[in-house]
Design an enzyme around this catalytic site. Structure first.
Site, short mmCIF file in Angstrom:
data_model
loop_
_atom_site.label_atom_id
_atom_site.label_comp_id
_atom_site.label_asym_id
_atom_site.label_seq_id
_atom_site.Cartn_x
_atom_site.Cartn_y
_atom_site.Cartn_z
N GLU A 34 0.86 -1.17 0.00
CA GLU A 34 0.00 0.00 0.00
C GLU A 34 0.90 1.23 0.00
OE1 GLU A 34 -2.24 0.87 3.53
OE2 GLU A 34 -3.56 2.26 2.47
N ARG A 260 5.44 -12.64 9.18
CA ARG A 260 6.16 -11.41 8.83
C ARG A 260 7.48 -11.38 9.59
NH1 ARG A 260 2.44 -7.30 10.33
NH2 ARG A 260 3.65 -6.10 8.84
N LYS A 270 4.72 0.49 9.82
CA LYS A 270 4.76 1.75 9.07
C LYS A 270 4.21 2.90 9.89
CE LYS A 270 3.02 0.07 5.14
NZ LYS A 270 2.45 0.05 3.79
#
Length: 774
Positions: A34, A260, A270
Site C-alpha cells: 500500500e 512477517r 509503518k
RNA sequence: UGCCCUGUAGCUCAAUUGGCAGAGCGCCUGGCUCUGGACCAGGAGGUUCCAGGUUCGAAUCCUGGCGGGGCAACCA
C-alpha cells in the site's frame, strides 16, 4: 547460491504440489504494497519471497499497489517503493498494477453480488454497525436493512456511487452470517463513501472498496495463482474464498500466509516509523538507523546482503523475532571481500616518536587487502614523527587480556613499525593528552624481528591525515521488542558522532561511493546525503565482529538503558530471554486433565478403553455402535485402539457409514493383527486397501504377505548387509549406544520396502549383534 | 471465553513423511595471522511445550492439557 539456500519451505511445497497436480499451470504471484509509507526490511522479506518464487518457477511477480484508501496514500510513496524494489534488483517488467485501476470492475462485480442477493446497502451509522457486530465470543445482530430487495440495493448502491449520499451515511455489505465464529464473516463491509481525492483516480470516485473486497478480486483479475500474505490475514482467508466463490471466478487464486519479519531492537510498523519521521526523532525515512530500505541503502548496506538475510531466515508460519546479529553477519560477509582496508582513527590520541627525526617522512606502500583476500592493490601511507592513535588503544592500567599499548609496553603499528610507550603526558585532570614513544628500528612490516608485540593497532600520520566526521550507530531501541510504548524504548545514544576523526590521505583520490573497511573498526562509506561536503562524513555500515572499538554510549544515559553495563554494540543484540517456552506447573500437571462429563465417564468405564482412545471415539456419530458390533469376536480394547489411531484419522471426518466395509470386516482385520497373523505394518497396509477397495481382510492380507520377506534366510542376509554397511554404527552400538537398534531395524525396513516383519527383524539383529560382541 | 495460526539448541530454521534429532548465526577452545576481523579445526549447548495412548520403534500418528500470536478499523 541464494536460490539453493531457499529450500522447500511450506509455500514451495504447495506450489510443487499444485504444479504437479495441474492445479496451476504456472506460478503468478504478486507483491502488493500500500503506498502509504516507505518499504522496510519486512517488505524486503516479502518481496524477496515473491520475486524469488517467480524467478525459481519461471513464472512472474506482479507489483500491485493496493491503493484503495485515498486518505493515506500518495504518489510519493509509489515512487519510493518502486525505487527501492528496483534497488533490490527486482524486475516486474510491464506488470505494474494498481488496485485503483480495477475500481470499475470491482463495482460491476459488487452489483452482481447485490443481484444475487449476496450484498446489501446498510444505512446504519458506523457506531451501530460496530455495536451489532457482536464480540469474539458472542454473535452479532442482523441489521434492519439486511433484507432489502436486490433492486432497491442496486439503486441505492448506484446512488452511492453517483454521490447522492454523505460520507459515512451508507455502506455496502456482503450478506453472510452475523453469527459466524469468524468475525470477518459477519456481513463484512465492501464499500464506504468517501468524498476524497484519490492520488490517481482524482475525484472519479466517492465510494472506495475495502481491502477484503478489493484484494482477492484484484488477484483474480491479474490471474494470480498464489497470493502470499502475512499471518495476520489468515482469518481473512475464509472471506477471500467466499468472495471468489460467490463471483464464481475460475480459475481462481488461493491465499497462503507466512510469518512477517520481526527484527530484534527495531520496529517494522509503518505507523510507528511514520511517527518517528513526523516527530523528527530520526532524520527522515532514510535515516541510517531506520529499518527502511532507504535507510539501509543510505547506511551503505548492499541489496545482496539483505537478500541473503531474507533467504537465511526462511519462510514459516511461526511468529518469530530474528536476531539482528544475523543481518549484520550477512552485511559483513557481503562486504568482506569487496571493501579495501584503510586506516582511520575515530577518537585520536597524539603520539610523538621521540627518536624519529623531525623532518623525516616515510611513505609506506600498504596493501589494501589482508592476506586472506586474494586481491591486489596498494596505496601510499605517510609515516612521520607525529602520529595519532585511537584513544581506546592505550591504557595506563590495562585490564587483563589487554593487547594494545600500555606504559612501557610495545605494540605494532599496522603496516609500519613497532613502538614502545615511554612517557604519558597528561592534563590537569589526569587525562592523557600525548604519548611519548620510541620507534624501534628494523621492525618495519615484513622485516624479521624477534620482538613479539601482543597486538597491532591502527594509526594515521598527524599532519597529512585528513579530518573527517564519522557517524556510528547503535540500535534505535533498547528493548528487543519495543511494543506500543516504543517511544520510551528509544535509545538516546543511537547516534554517535566523532567530530575529530582523521583518515589516511589516500582516500582523496577514491570514488566517493567507495565502501571501506576501517581496519579494526568496521565497514564504512561516505554518507550519500553529504557526499559533496568539504568535510567528509563517513557512516559506519556495520562494525567488525567483536570489534574492540565499540561506539560508546555516554555514561549519563546509562541509567536509562535496559542493561546499564551493556554497551549496545550491534553484534551483541541477543534477545533477552522471552518467556516463550515456559510451561509452568510441570510437576502437578496430572491435575490438568480435562474433567470429563458424567456421560463421558460412564461410557469410558463401560467400554474399558483408555481415556485417550475412548475420547477419540466418543462423540463420533455411530462410532460406539461400530465399536460394539466389531467387538463381538475380538477384544474391545484392540478394536478401540485401531479405530482411534488408524480408522478414524483415515476417515478425515467422513462418516463411518461411508466406509466400503462394515464392523465385522474391521473386526476380522483387528483379529489378524491381534493373533499375530499379520504384523502391525501389514495390518495397516490391509486397512489402506480396505479403504480403497473391496475384499476381505484375510484375502487382502494374502496379497500383502505374498510380497513380504517372510523367508528368514533372506531376511538374515539383509540384516547382515545392513550391519556390514554400517560398521561404525555397529561399533557404537557395541560401545553402548543401544538406541541404534531402531536405526538398524529402520534400515532393514527401508530395504525391504517395509515388508520385513519388524519383530523378527529386531530379534535377528539383536542376535547378530550379540554374536559380534564376543 | 468463540474461531484461526503456532510451539524442535540462546536466535532463525531442517529432519527423505514413523527409523542416528541436524545446519547457519551466536558463544567457548585451539590453529593461522602484522586486523581481538577473516579463514581452518574442535567444543559446549535438547525432557523436540507437558501428560497419556498407539507402535518393535514417535519430533512426526491419536487424545487431553499448557504456552505464544492473530481476529470484534467505514485501515491494509
Amino acid at each position: 547460491m541464494a536460490r539453493q539456500a531457499a529450500a522447500a519451505d511450506f509455500i514451495r511445497s504447495i506450489i510443487d504440489q499444485d504444479l504437479a497436480s495441474g492445479m496451476a499451470e504456472r506460478v503468478i504471484v504478486r507483491f502488493p504494497p500500500e503506498p502509504n509509507g516507505f518499504p522496510h526490511i519486512g517488505h524486503a522479506k516479502s518481496s524477496t519471497l515473491n520475486f524469488g518464487l517467480a524467478a525459481e518457477y519461471k513464472g512472474r511477480c506482479h507489483l500491485r499497489f493496493d491503493d484503495t484508501n485515498p486518505a493515506t496514500e500518495d504518489q510519493r510513496y509509489v515512487d519510493a517503493i518502486k525505487r527501492d524494489l528496483q534497488w533490490m534488483g527486482f524486475d516486474w517488467g510491464e506488470h505494474e498494477y494498481y488496485a485503483s485501476d480495477y475500481f470499475e470492475t470491482l463495482f460491476r462485480w459488487a452489483c452482481k453480488l447485490i443481484l444475487k442477493g449476496l450484498a446489501y446497502v446498510d444505512d446504519s451509522p458506523e457506531e451501530v454497525i460496530r455495536g451489532m457486530r457482536g464480540t469474539v465470543t458472542t454473535p452479532g445482530k442482523k441489521s434492519p436493512y439486511r433484507n432489502r430487495a436486490p433492486e432497491e440495493n442496486l439503486e441505492l448502491f448506484e446512488a452511492m456511487r453517483a454521490g447522492a449520499f454523505a460520507d459515512g451515511s451508507r455502506v455496502l455489505r456482503a450478506k453472510i452470517d452475523m453469527a459466524h465464529p469468524n468475525m470477518k464473516m459477519r456481513d463484512p463491509l465492501m464499500y464506504r463513501i468517501r468524498h476524497a481525492t484519490h492520488y490517481r483516480q482524482g475525484d472519479a470516485w466517492c465510494i472506495y472498496p475495502f481491502y477484503d473486497w478489493a484484494h482477492g478480486q484484484s488477484d483474480a483479475i491479474e490471474g494470480v495463482t498464489h497470493s502470499i500474505c502475512t499471518l495476520e490475514f489468515s482469518t481473512n482467508r475464509v472471506l477471500y474464498d467466499w468472495y471468489l466463490d460467490a463471483l464464481e471466478i475460475a480459475p481462481r487464486p488461493y491465499q497462503y500466509e507466512f510469518a512477517r519479519l520481526n527484527l530484534a531492537y527495531t520496529i517494522t510498523s509503518k505507523r510507528k516509523l511514520l511517527h518517528l519521521v513526523r516527530e523528527g526523532i530520526v532524520d527522515g525515512w532514510d535515516d541510517p538507523r531506520m529499518p527502511t530500505l532507504a535507510g539501509l541503502r543510505r547506511r551503505g548496506v548492499r541489496p545482496q546482503a539483505i537478500k541473503t538475510f531474507c533467504n537465511s531466515i526462511g519462510t514459516t508460519k511461526v511468529d518469530s523475532t530474528s536476531d539482528s546479529g544475523l543481518l549484520e553477519h550477512c552485511i559483513r560477509d557481503d562486504l568482506n571481500h569487496r571493501a579495501p582496508r584503510i586506516l582511520c582513527v575515530q577518537d585520536p590520541l597524539p603520539i610523538t616518536l621521540t627518536n624519529w627525526p623531525e623532518d623525516r617522512t616515510e611513505i609506506i606502500s600498504a596493501p589494501y587487502w589482508p592476506h586472506d583476500v586474494p586481491r591486489d592493490g596498494v596505496r601510499p601511507v605517510p609515516f612521520s614523527r607525529e602520529l595519532l592513535i585511537e584513544r581506546s588503544d592505550f591504557s595506563e592500567k590495562p585490564p587483563k587480556g589487554f593487547r594494545r599499548l600500555t606504559p612501557g609496553g610495545i605494540v605494532r603499528l599496522r603496516h609500519a613499525y613497532i613502538i614502545r610507550c615511554n612517557h604519558v603526558e597528561k592534563d590537569e585532570t589526569g587525562k592523557a593528552v600525548r604519548l611519548h614513544c620510541e620507534w624501534i628500528e628494523g621492525t618495519r612490516s615484513g622485516s624479521k624481528t624477534t620482538l613479539k608485540p601482543k597486538g597491532t593497532i591502527h594509526w594515521v600520520e598527524a599532519k597529512q591525515s585528513l579530518p573527517v566526521i564519522v557517524r556510528a550507530y547503535n540500535r534505535l531501541f533498547n528493548q528487543s521488542v519495543p511494543g506500543e510504548e516504543f517511544l520510551e524504548a528509544l535509545n538516546p545514544s543511537s547516534l554517535i558522532e566523532y567530530k575529530d576523526a582523521r583518515i589516511e590521505p589516500s582516500i582523496a583520490d577514491d570514488p566517493r561511493e567507495q565502501r571501506y573497511q576501517f581496519t579494526r573498526l568496521g565497514f564504512y562509506w561516505r554518507d550519500p546525503e553529504h557526499i559533496n561536503s568539504d568535510l567528509p562524513v563517513f557512516i559506519c555500515i556495520v562494525t567488525l565482529r567483536q570489534a574492540i572499538h565499540d561506539h560508546p554510549e555516554p555514561a549519563q544515559v546509562a541509567s536509562k538503558v535496559e542493561k546499564p553495563d551493556g554497551v549496545a554494540r550491534p553484534h551483541d543484540a541477543q534477545l533477552e530471554h522471552q518467556s516463550k517456552t515456559a510451561t509452568p506447573a510441570k510437576n502437578n500437571s496430572k491435575s490438568k486433565q480435562r474433567s470429563l462429563t458424567a456421560d463421558e465417564e460412564q461410557w469410558l468405564k463401560e467400554s474399558g478403553l483408555s481415556a485417550a482412545t475412548g475420547l477419540a471415539i466418543y462423540g463420533v456419530p455411530a462410532a460406539s455402535e461400530f465399536l460394539e458390533a466389531a467387538s463381538e469376536h475380538v477384544s474391545r480394547v484392540s478394536v478401540g485402539n485401531w479405530m482411534a489411531n488408524q480408522l478414524l484419522p483415515a476417515l478425515k471426518g467422513a462418516p463411518l457409514s461411508s466406509l466400503p466395509f462394515g464392523p465385522s470386516e474391521f473386526a476380522e482385520l483387528v483379529q489378524l493383527a491381534d493373533s499375530g497373523k499379520a504384523s502391525t505394518h501389514e495390518a495397516r497396509a490391509v486397512l489402506k486397501l480396505m479403504l480403497a477397495s473391496e475384499g476381505s481382510p484375510t484375502k487382502l492380507l494374502a496379497g500383502v504377505q505374498s510380497s513380504t520377506v517372510g523367508d528368514s534366510e533372506i531376511l538374515s542376509d539383509i540384516v547382515g548387509n545392513v550391519l556390514s554397511d554400517h560398521e561404525d554404527r555397529v561399533d557404537a552400538y557395541l560401545a553402548g549406544k543401544t538406541g541404534l537398534l531402531g536405526f538398524f531395524v529402520g534400515q532393514v525396513m527401508r530395504r525391504t520396502n517395509g515388508k520385513a516383519d519388524p519383530r523378527q527383524t529386531k530379534a535377528l539383529i539383536e542376535e547378530e549383534l550379540a554374536g559380534r560382541a564376543t
